[in-house]
Write a protein that holds these residues in place. Structure first.
Motif, PDB file in Angstrom:
ATOM      1  N   VAL A   1       0.876  -1.165   0.000  1.00  0.00           N
ATOM      2  CA  VAL A   1       0.000   0.000   0.000  1.00  0.00           C
ATOM      3  C   VAL A   1       0.917   1.220   0.000  1.00  0.00           C
ATOM      4  O   VAL A   1       1.992   1.205   0.614  1.00  0.00           O
ATOM      5  CB  VAL A   1      -0.962  -0.019   1.220  1.00  0.00           C
ATOM      6  N   LEU A   2       0.537   2.255  -0.744  1.00  0.00           N
ATOM      7  CA  LEU A   2       1.367   3.450  -0.780  1.00  0.00           C
ATOM      8  C   LEU A   2       0.499   4.690  -0.883  1.00  0.00           C
ATOM      9  O   LEU A   2      -0.674   4.621  -1.282  1.00  0.00           O
ATOM     10  CB  LEU A   2       2.382   3.396  -1.920  1.00  0.00           C
ATOM     11  N   ARG A   3       1.092   5.789  -0.497  1.00  0.00           N
ATOM     12  CA  ARG A   3       0.355   7.054  -0.492  1.00  0.00           C
ATOM     13  C   ARG A   3       1.315   8.201  -0.767  1.00  0.00           C
ATOM     14  O   ARG A   3       2.359   8.312  -0.142  1.00  0.00           O
ATOM     15  CB  ARG A   3      -0.303   7.247   0.873  1.00  0.00           C
ATOM     16  N   TRP A   4       0.940   9.057  -1.728  1.00  0.00           N
ATOM     17  CA  TRP A   4       1.672  10.288  -2.026  1.00  0.00           C
ATOM     18  C   TRP A   4       1.039  11.431  -1.256  1.00  0.00           C
ATOM     19  O   TRP A   4      -0.189  11.522  -1.177  1.00  0.00           O
ATOM     20  CB  TRP A   4       1.610  10.606  -3.520  1.00  0.00           C
ATOM     21  N   LEU A   5       1.864  12.335  -0.719  1.00  0.00           N
ATOM     22  CA  LEU A   5       1.379  13.472   0.065  1.00  0.00           C
ATOM     23  C   LEU A   5       2.224  14.705  -0.211  1.00  0.00           C
ATOM     24  O   LEU A   5       3.448  14.592  -0.357  1.00  0.00           O
ATOM     25  CB  LEU A   5       1.489  13.162   1.566  1.00  0.00           C
TER      26      LEU A   5
ATOM     27  N   SER B   1      13.296  -7.555  -1.932  1.00  0.00           N
ATOM     28  CA  SER B   1      13.044  -7.390  -3.371  1.00  0.00           C
ATOM     29  C   SER B   1      11.724  -6.664  -3.613  1.00  0.00           C
ATOM     30  O   SER B   1      11.629  -5.825  -4.516  1.00  0.00           O
ATOM     31  CB  SER B   1      13.014  -8.749  -4.073  1.00  0.00           C
ATOM     32  N   LEU B   2      10.715  -6.982  -2.811  1.00  0.00           N
ATOM     33  CA  LEU B   2       9.420  -6.301  -2.935  1.00  0.00           C
ATOM     34  C   LEU B   2       9.567  -4.819  -2.617  1.00  0.00           C
ATOM     35  O   LEU B   2       9.009  -3.972  -3.325  1.00  0.00           O
ATOM     36  CB  LEU B   2       8.382  -6.961  -2.030  1.00  0.00           C
ATOM     37  N   ALA B   3      10.319  -4.487  -1.570  1.00  0.00           N
ATOM     38  CA  ALA B   3      10.530  -3.072  -1.229  1.00  0.00           C
ATOM     39  C   ALA B   3      11.247  -2.347  -2.364  1.00  0.00           C
ATOM     40  O   ALA B   3      10.913  -1.195  -2.684  1.00  0.00           O
ATOM     41  CB  ALA B   3      11.309  -2.950   0.072  1.00  0.00           C
ATOM     42  N   GLU B   4      12.203  -2.999  -2.992  1.00  0.00           N
ATOM     43  CA  GLU B   4      12.890  -2.396  -4.139  1.00  0.00           C
ATOM     44  C   GLU B   4      11.926  -2.195  -5.308  1.00  0.00           C
ATOM     45  O   GLU B   4      11.965  -1.171  -5.995  1.00  0.00           O
ATOM     46  CB  GLU B   4      14.084  -3.250  -4.570  1.00  0.00           C
ATOM     47  N   TYR B   5      11.059  -3.179  -5.529  1.00  0.00           N
ATOM     48  CA  TYR B   5      10.058  -3.054  -6.588  1.00  0.00           C
ATOM     49  C   TYR B   5       9.122  -1.878  -6.304  1.00  0.00           C
ATOM     50  O   TYR B   5       8.846  -1.072  -7.191  1.00  0.00           O
ATOM     51  CB  TYR B   5       9.268  -4.352  -6.727  1.00  0.00           C
ATOM     52  N   VAL B   6       8.641  -1.765  -5.061  1.00  0.00           N
ATOM     53  CA  VAL B   6       7.763  -0.653  -4.684  1.00  0.00           C
ATOM     54  C   VAL B   6       8.497   0.665  -4.875  1.00  0.00           C
ATOM     55  O   VAL B   6       7.934   1.628  -5.400  1.00  0.00           O
ATOM     56  CB  VAL B   6       7.246  -0.822  -3.236  1.00  0.00           C
ATOM     57  N   ASN B   7       9.767   0.708  -4.493  1.00  0.00           N
ATOM     58  CA  ASN B   7      10.566   1.906  -4.703  1.00  0.00           C
ATOM     59  C   ASN B   7      10.656   2.256  -6.194  1.00  0.00           C
ATOM     60  O   ASN B   7      10.528   3.419  -6.584  1.00  0.00           O
ATOM     61  CB  ASN B   7      11.961   1.711  -4.119  1.00  0.00           C
ATOM     62  N   ASP B   8      10.843   1.247  -7.038  1.00  0.00           N
ATOM     63  CA  ASP B   8      10.881   1.481  -8.484  1.00  0.00           C
ATOM     64  C   ASP B   8       9.545   2.019  -8.992  1.00  0.00           C
ATOM     65  O   ASP B   8       9.507   2.902  -9.852  1.00  0.00           O
ATOM     66  CB  ASP B   8      11.239   0.196  -9.237  1.00  0.00           C
ATOM     67  N   VAL B   9       8.436   1.485  -8.458  1.00  0.00           N
ATOM     68  CA  VAL B   9       7.107   1.984  -8.833  1.00  0.00           C
ATOM     69  C   VAL B   9       6.972   3.452  -8.445  1.00  0.00           C
ATOM     70  O   VAL B   9       6.486   4.272  -9.228  1.00  0.00           O
ATOM     71  CB  VAL B   9       5.991   1.125  -8.198  1.00  0.00           C
ATOM     72  N   LEU B  10       7.400   3.792  -7.236  1.00  0.00           N
ATOM     73  CA  LEU B  10       7.327   5.188  -6.783  1.00  0.00           C
ATOM     74  C   LEU B  10       8.171   6.091  -7.674  1.00  0.00           C
ATOM     75  O   LEU B  10       7.743   7.192  -8.026  1.00  0.00           O
ATOM     76  CB  LEU B  10       7.770   5.299  -5.324  1.00  0.00           C
TER      77      LEU B  10
ATOM     78  N   PHE C   1       2.943   5.055   9.882  1.00  0.00           N
ATOM     79  CA  PHE C   1       1.669   4.342   9.734  1.00  0.00           C
ATOM     80  C   PHE C   1       0.478   5.302   9.761  1.00  0.00           C
ATOM     81  O   PHE C   1      -0.571   4.978   9.207  1.00  0.00           O
ATOM     82  CB  PHE C   1       1.519   3.250  10.800  1.00  0.00           C
ATOM     83  N   ARG C   2       0.628   6.467  10.400  1.00  0.00           N
ATOM     84  CA  ARG C   2      -0.454   7.460  10.327  1.00  0.00           C
ATOM     85  C   ARG C   2      -0.528   8.069   8.923  1.00  0.00           C
ATOM     86  O   ARG C   2      -1.601   8.450   8.463  1.00  0.00           O
ATOM     87  CB  ARG C   2      -0.270   8.537  11.390  1.00  0.00           C
ATOM     88  N   LEU C   3       0.591   8.121   8.232  1.00  0.00           N
ATOM     89  CA  LEU C   3       0.606   8.603   6.845  1.00  0.00           C
ATOM     90  C   LEU C   3       0.111   7.543   5.878  1.00  0.00           C
ATOM     91  O   LEU C   3      -0.573   7.845   4.905  1.00  0.00           O
ATOM     92  CB  LEU C   3       2.015   9.025   6.426  1.00  0.00           C
ATOM     93  N   CYS C   4       0.514   6.308   6.116  1.00  0.00           N
ATOM     94  CA  CYS C   4       0.188   5.206   5.211  1.00  0.00           C
ATOM     95  C   CYS C   4      -0.035   3.962   6.051  1.00  0.00           C
ATOM     96  O   CYS C   4       0.920   3.265   6.399  1.00  0.00           O
ATOM     97  CB  CYS C   4       1.328   4.997   4.216  1.00  0.00           C
ATOM     98  N   HIS C   5      -1.275   3.713   6.390  1.00  0.00           N
ATOM     99  CA  HIS C   5      -1.588   2.576   7.248  1.00  0.00           C
ATOM    100  C   HIS C   5      -1.384   1.274   6.487  1.00  0.00           C
ATOM    101  O   HIS C   5      -1.795   1.138   5.343  1.00  0.00           O
ATOM    102  CB  HIS C   5      -3.022   2.666   7.770  1.00  0.00           C
TER     103      HIS C   5
END
Length: 191
Positions: free
Chosen positions: A42-46, A118-127, A158-162
């Motif tokens: 789950v991700l959130r831009w702010l 690897s998943l965190a790196e993938y999420v970072n690439d998506v961002l 977690f308050r920013l992105c639960h």
């Protein structure tokens, strides 16, 4: 990444060569781990509301991150994310430990650690891709508990992105469940 999994096992890339028995154990753990993993994120831009040498604020949440102003400069946006491979692999590791299948339990645990990284790196690439599509430059990722960022700040992240939508919960000691989970933060700016 097999090298990353073997690093978790204590092998040094380029200098240590695992025996055929270790490679077979890795192959078995990888096959079992692949069946057990359920990657989610789950991700959130702010927009950034306030920034200082050691502080970022977004959505009314203040993050205290030592030297963040120096590291990231004048960022205008934050992206927070929580990712996990789920809890099935951890349950299987616990079963293997209980059954005294220690080599497989250890290797499977390392497969899980490598997979969530690897998943965190993938999420970072998506961002990064999302940022580029919006004309933004994205910083390197950071996580609570690393780079002098107090793990207790996990509560603020977690308050920013639960993590709930990804199946991740956080206890009062800032420990995520499932344990094979990573939270992260990136900054972004026009440029």
């Amino acid at each position: 990444d097999p090298d990353e999994v073997l690093r978790f096992q204590g092998y040094k890339r380029g200098t240590d060569t695992p025996s055929p028995d270790v490679r077979a154990l890795f192959d078995e753990a990888l096959a079992e781990g692949t069946r057990l993993m359920a990657p989610r994120a789950v991700l959130r831009w702010l927009p950034v509301e306030r920034r200082g040498p050691d502080v970022l604020e977004a959505a009314g949440v203040v993050l205290t991150i030592p030297a963040i102003g120096e590291r990231w400069g004048a960022i205008e946006h934050l992206a927070a994310a929580v990712c996990t491979i789920g809890e099935a692999l951890e349950r299987r590791v616990a079963e293997l430990w209980e059954a005294r299948e220690l080599p497989l339990a250890s290797m499977l645990d390392s497969v899980g650690s490598g997979a969530v990284e690897s998943l965190a790196e993938y999420v970072n690439d998506v961002l990064c891709a999302q940022g580029l599509a919006a004309g933004l430059r994205v910083t390197n990722r950071i996580s609570p508990g690393y780079a002098d960022w107090d793990v207790a700040e996990q509560q603020a992240l977690f308050r920013l992105c639960h993590g709930g939508p990804a199946g991740v919960s956080l206890n009062a000691a800032s420990f995520m469940t499932p344990g094979k989970s990573i939270s992260l933060l990136v900054g972004a700016f026009f440029g």
